[in-house]
Design a protein around this motif. Structure first.
Motif, PDB file in Angstrom:
ATOM      1  N   ARG A 175       0.842  -1.206   0.000  1.00 15.74           N
ATOM      2  CA  ARG A 175       0.000   0.000   0.000  1.00 15.74           C
ATOM      3  C   ARG A 175       0.880   1.260   0.000  1.00 15.74           C
ATOM      4  N   THR A 176       1.952   1.221   0.775  1.00 21.55           N
ATOM      5  CA  THR A 176       2.894   2.352   0.774  1.00 21.55           C
ATOM      6  C   THR A 176       3.452   2.558  -0.636  1.00 21.55           C
ATOM      7  N   SER A 177       3.791   1.465  -1.287  1.00 22.83           N
ATOM      8  CA  SER A 177       4.280   1.519  -2.659  1.00 22.83           C
ATOM      9  C   SER A 177       3.193   2.076  -3.590  1.00 22.83           C
ATOM     10  N   GLY A 178       1.969   1.627  -3.382  1.00 21.25           N
ATOM     11  CA  GLY A 178       0.844   2.064  -4.216  1.00 21.25           C
ATOM     12  C   GLY A 178       0.514   3.541  -4.047  1.00 21.25           C
ATOM     13  N   ILE A 179       0.651   4.036  -2.821  1.00 24.69           N
ATOM     14  CA  ILE A 179       0.392   5.472  -2.584  1.00 24.69           C
ATOM     15  C   ILE A 179       1.449   6.311  -3.302  1.00 24.69           C
ATOM     16  N   ALA A 180       2.693   5.871  -3.231  1.00 24.05           N
ATOM     17  CA  ALA A 180       3.756   6.584  -3.957  1.00 24.05           C
ATOM     18  C   ALA A 180       3.466   6.577  -5.459  1.00 24.05           C
ATOM     19  N   LEU A 181       3.060   5.426  -5.955  1.00 22.59           N
ATOM     20  CA  LEU A 181       2.772   5.315  -7.394  1.00 22.59           C
ATOM     21  C   LEU A 181       1.625   6.240  -7.796  1.00 22.59           C
ATOM     22  N   ARG A 182       0.630   6.355  -6.951  1.00 23.94           N
ATOM     23  CA  ARG A 182      -0.482   7.272  -7.225  1.00 23.94           C
ATOM     24  C   ARG A 182       0.032   8.706  -7.358  1.00 23.94           C
ATOM     25  N   LYS A 183       0.981   9.075  -6.506  1.00 23.08           N
ATOM     26  CA  LYS A 183       1.550  10.433  -6.576  1.00 23.08           C
ATOM     27  C   LYS A 183       2.301  10.634  -7.890  1.00 23.08           C
ATOM     28  N   VAL A 184       2.964   9.583  -8.345  1.00 26.30           N
ATOM     29  CA  VAL A 184       3.647   9.674  -9.647  1.00 26.30           C
ATOM     30  C   VAL A 184       2.615   9.874 -10.753  1.00 26.30           C
ATOM     31  N   HIS A 185       1.544   9.099 -10.700  1.00 27.74           N
ATOM     32  CA  HIS A 185       0.484   9.246 -11.714  1.00 27.74           C
ATOM     33  C   HIS A 185      -0.131  10.649 -11.675  1.00 27.74           C
ATOM     34  N   LEU A 244       6.148  13.816 -20.116  1.00 22.26           N
ATOM     35  CA  LEU A 244       5.478  12.976 -19.108  1.00 22.26           C
ATOM     36  C   LEU A 244       6.515  12.132 -18.358  1.00 22.26           C
ATOM     37  N   GLU A 245       7.446  11.578 -19.116  1.00 25.38           N
ATOM     38  CA  GLU A 245       8.524  10.767 -18.531  1.00 25.38           C
ATOM     39  C   GLU A 245       9.321  11.583 -17.505  1.00 25.38           C
ATOM     40  N   ARG A 246       9.650  12.822 -17.870  1.00 27.89           N
ATOM     41  CA  ARG A 246      10.435  13.671 -16.961  1.00 27.89           C
ATOM     42  C   ARG A 246       9.648  13.975 -15.682  1.00 27.89           C
ATOM     43  N   ALA A 247       8.361  14.237 -15.832  1.00 30.06           N
ATOM     44  CA  ALA A 247       7.515  14.505 -14.660  1.00 30.06           C
ATOM     45  C   ALA A 247       7.506  13.285 -13.735  1.00 30.06           C
ATOM     46  N   ALA A 248       7.418  12.112 -14.335  1.00 31.60           N
ATOM     47  CA  ALA A 248       7.388  10.869 -13.548  1.00 31.60           C
ATOM     48  C   ALA A 248       8.729  10.633 -12.858  1.00 31.60           C
ATOM     49  N   GLU A 249       9.781  10.802 -13.616  1.00 35.38           N
ATOM     50  CA  GLU A 249      11.123  10.535 -13.096  1.00 35.38           C
ATOM     51  C   GLU A 249      11.429  11.438 -11.886  1.00 35.38           C
ATOM     52  N   ALA A 250      11.058  12.725 -12.011  1.00 36.38           N
ATOM     53  CA  ALA A 250      11.306  13.676 -10.916  1.00 36.38           C
ATOM     54  C   ALA A 250      10.521  13.274  -9.669  1.00 36.38           C
ATOM     55  N   LYS A 251       9.278  12.856  -9.865  1.00 33.19           N
ATOM     56  CA  LYS A 251       8.431  12.489  -8.716  1.00 33.19           C
ATOM     57  C   LYS A 251       8.936  11.196  -8.060  1.00 33.19           C
ATOM     58  N   GLY A 260      11.715   9.000  -3.156  1.00 34.66           N
ATOM     59  CA  GLY A 260      12.667   7.974  -2.718  1.00 34.66           C
ATOM     60  C   GLY A 260      12.262   6.586  -3.155  1.00 34.66           C
ATOM     61  N   ALA A 261      11.504   6.518  -4.246  1.00 39.08           N
ATOM     62  CA  ALA A 261      11.083   5.219  -4.794  1.00 39.08           C
ATOM     63  C   ALA A 261      12.058   4.794  -5.881  1.00 39.08           C
ATOM     64  N   LYS A 262      11.857   3.564  -6.379  1.00 37.23           N
ATOM     65  CA  LYS A 262      12.644   3.088  -7.511  1.00 37.23           C
ATOM     66  C   LYS A 262      11.669   2.773  -8.640  1.00 37.23           C
ATOM     67  N   ALA A 263      12.027   3.198  -9.839  1.00 37.82           N
ATOM     68  CA  ALA A 263      11.179   2.910 -11.001  1.00 37.82           C
ATOM     69  C   ALA A 263      11.262   1.423 -11.319  1.00 37.82           C
ATOM     70  N   ALA A 264      10.104   0.797 -11.477  1.00 38.21           N
ATOM     71  CA  ALA A 264      10.083  -0.660 -11.658  1.00 38.21           C
ATOM     72  C   ALA A 264      10.356  -1.087 -13.100  1.00 38.21           C
TER      73      ALA A 264
END
Ligand code: MF3
Ligand code: CO
Length: 249
Positions: free
Chosen positions: A15-25, A41-48, A53-57
């Protein structure tokens, strides 16, 4: 491999991972506009992702080069962001992203309209998202896996849309792709019995026309063979004794 059962502590991590992913979206959604490139869009995602402090999957997964998959119109999935592709009025762009936090994956996709889109495409988006929720409703203890698949299929085929067969949803946890595969078509009452602690990425990929897709020479981008528009919605969902819990909302 077999279907992994997660503890409630693990589901909280997901869920913690999912909340972070929602913020990226959310960051990507704010960047979707006429004139933006898929690289914007990629740059916006990468910055977020970095800020969180997440890792892109996806980046590095079988050599995939980006944080996002950005698939426009007839592109079904796995479109690669590029500064050469400019969003224009009437396009739709499917944005798929996954992140890892503390070793746990989450995976989520949304298809966005760009400006005003045609009524037919608007309906495709609505129905595809509704089919995702129809599938999620079947992610309950005691049900069968293909109850989910059938629910998705039924909603989409009732409208005459093509349900993609070449790509499927999947179990998810400490890896992006775990057992079982989660097809968007199937026979209700069949498939593995659903248990509390299973976590599934449910992801209808639905076409206005044919269900048939092919992969372009870049080795990634999948498109509809008839050029018809495609939509993709995905959530990571935990099966709990209290019902389905969407981890990526
Ligand atoms: N979201 C996709 C999935 O569910 C993963 C994208 S493949 C990648 O399987 F290579 F882009 F990572
Ligand atoms: Co997925």
């Amino acid at each position: 491999m077999s279907i992994q059962i997660k503890t409630s502590a693990e589901i909280e991590k997901m869920r913690t991972s999912g909340i972070a992913l929602r913020k990226v979206h959310d960051a990507v959604k704010a960047a979707v506009r006429i004139g933006a490139t898929t690289m914007d869009l990629e740059r916006a995602a990468e910055a977020k992702v970095e800020e969180l402090g997440a890792k892109a999957a996806f980046k590095g997964y079988h050599g995939y080069p980006a944080v996002l998959c950005t698939s426009i119109n007839e592109e079904v999935v796995h479109g690669i962001p590029t500064d050469k592709r400019i969003l224009k009025e009437g396009d739709v762009v499917s944005v798929d992203c996954g992140v890892i936090i503390d070793g746990y994956y989450s995976d989520c996709a949304v298809t966005y309209p760009v400006g005003k889109i045609s009524p037919a495409v608007e309906k495709l988006l609505k129905v595809t998202e509704a089919s995702l929720y129809a599938g999620i409703d079947k992610a309950v203890v005691g049900g069968r896996l293909f109850d989910i698949s059938y629910a998705v299929q039924q909603v989409c085929e009732a409208e005459g849309f093509g349900v993609v067969r070449d790509f499927v949803g999947h179990g998810i946890g400490k890896a992006m792709h775990e057992d079982p595969q989660v097809p968007n078509f199937g026979v209700p009452g069949k498939g593995p019995r659903l248990k509390a602690g299973m976590v599934l990425a449910i992801e209808p990929m639905i076409n206005l026309g044919t269900a048939e897709v092919k992969v372009l020479k870049d080795g990634w981008t999948a498109i509809t063979t008839d050029g018809s528009v495609s939509a993709h919605f995905e959530h990571t969902v935990a099966i709990t004794k209290d019902g389905p819990r969407i981890l990526t909302l």
